[in-house]
Design a protein around this motif. Structure first.
Motif: not given
Length: 435
Positions: A364-370
């Motif tokens: 979630a952090y690296h792909v910028q997804i919730s």
């Protein structure tokens, strides 16, 4: 020339399965490396939770109150000559042991070479190896081992009726207590090595005795040792000085267990927060199901699979004359190894998805997804992925088998067209096996 079907050729009972033997030898040699490196670490490690003030070579923690176990681990890493190398070789050898056992089981599974009790022995080696790695990861008393202990405590407390009493028995009181490191130490250096060594000896039972004489060293022994030393020297693993000493109620960001325990962490992360109350007593299904029931069922099915293979893959031999007339008239049931391959691929898919779910926060952090979106995606994949993998693998196996059967009956397509005497056109095919 008689053509052997592809599926039968892939899974036929080969008494000389060299790859399974190679993985077994790697497991034995990595166990020996872990044993030797562990013995070298024994004089320097202090399995005590007594608080001390650290004064050592790692200045960033100088003056900090830590346990003796954590202090001795830092001293091994920075103040003992070659200590860090031996620590990392010891850790890598444990990881390689579990990997070799897994590869051997996978090899035997897909080839259908189930021989009891050999299969149960290697399943027992897998479980004992995982426990040995887990118990060793707890000993440094750093933040990562403390997080593992916290998860372990939650799993114990989720057990109905006996959970609280079991926690008091293991920790000698409330978590974390002051005795878990010494108790875990003796389990790690005595109980589990004896169990692993005994199971490895049992795996070689029944072999034809050979006269004692000087033989050449198995090349896999120095190769395995060299790989582990190279990993210990070049690949950092478990840097406890970066995690810091354990503080109850805290955990390091981005902490994950060793690769073979990742499925458990992933299952805990994707499980919804379900809880029941029975007679005024809470039942934590969000821990009990993913950490107790699912792993228990998975390893039970793995251990019992040789008994289920006849039902899943088929294969009913002709009945003998001693059977009743009605049973004797039943025709032999042909085996369908595609079902076994589908089950194996589904199991690997489930394990891989749970393993990947253990990094849902990093994804979630690296792909910028919730984070909630990633978690729900994994929830859907964990349920649907194994089913789709089974269907896809089974379909591919049947398509390949049908193609091989067609080539055996009509020959291999060459792409060359010839005219027949009647004026038609036909493709020239080569006989299977001629290439």
């Amino acid at each position: 020339m008689r053509e052997v079907p592809t599926m039968r050729r892939l899974v036929r009972a080969d008494p000389d399965d060299r790859w399974a033997a190679v993985f077994g030898r790697i497991a034995v040699y990595s166990f020996l490396v872990a044993l030797v490196s562990g013995i070298l670490l024994l004089p320097f490690f202090q399995p005590s939770m007594a608080p001390v003030v650290y004064h050592g070579s790692y200045r960033k923690l100088d003056g900090l109150t830590v346990s003796r176990a954590y202090q001795s681990t830092l001293n091994i890493s920075f103040d003992v000559r070659g200590g860090l190398l031996i620590r990392q070789v010891h850790h890598w050898s444990a990881d390689l042991f579990v990997a070799a056992v897994c590869l051997r089981l996978i090899r035997v599974f897909f080839r259908g070479r189930f021989r009891l009790p050999d299969w149960l022995i290697w399943v027992g080696l897998l479980l004992a190896g995982m426990l040995a790695g887990f118990s060793g990861a707890i000993l440094p008393d750093d933040m990562l081992s403390g997080g593992s202990l916290s998860v372990f405590t939650g799993v114990i407390l989720s057990l109905p009726l006996v959970g609280t009493h079991l926690e008091m028995l293991i920790f000698g009181g409330s978590f974390p207590g002051h005795v878990i490191i010494p108790r875990d130490y003796w389990v790690h250096i005595v109980v589990l090595p004896v169990a692993l060594g005994g199971l490895l000896l049992l795996s070689y039972r029944g072999r034809r005795p050979r006269p004692l004489r000087v033989r050449r060293v198995d090349p896999m022994l120095p190769f395995t040792g060299a790989v582990l030393v190279a990993l210990g020297a070049l690949a950092q693993i478990n840097p406890v000085w970066l995690f810091g000493p354990y503080q109850p109620g805290s955990i390091s960001s981005g902490s994950v267990p060793d690769w073979y325990m990742g499925f458990l962490d992933g299952a805990l992360r994707v499980m919804p927060a379900w809880e029941l109350s029975i007679g005024g007593h809470p039942l934590s299904l969000d821990v009990l199901i993913p950490a107790v029931i699912v792993p228990g069922l998975f390893f039970t099915l793995v251990a019992a699979y040789p008994l289920l293979d006849g039902w899943i893959a088929g294969g009913r031999p002709p009945r003998g004359p001693r059977r009743s007339r009605q049973v004797a008239l039943l025709p032999p049931k042909p085996a369908d190894p595609a079902n076994r391959i589908g089950v194996g691929v589904a199991g690997i898919t489930l394990y891989g998805l749970l393993w990947a779910a253990a990094a849902n926060d990093q994804i979630a952090y690296h792909v910028q997804i919730s984070l909630y979106t990633v978690t729900w995606v994994f929830r859907v994949l964990v349920l649907a992925g194994p089913v789709l993998a089974f269907v896809l693998a089974r379909t591919i196996c049947h398509v390949v088998e049908a193609r091989r059967r067609d080539e055996a009956e009509h020959g291999i397509e060459t792409g060359r067209i010839a005219m027949t005497p009647e004026g038609g056109f036909t493709e020239i095919r080569e006989q299977a096996g001629s290439r």
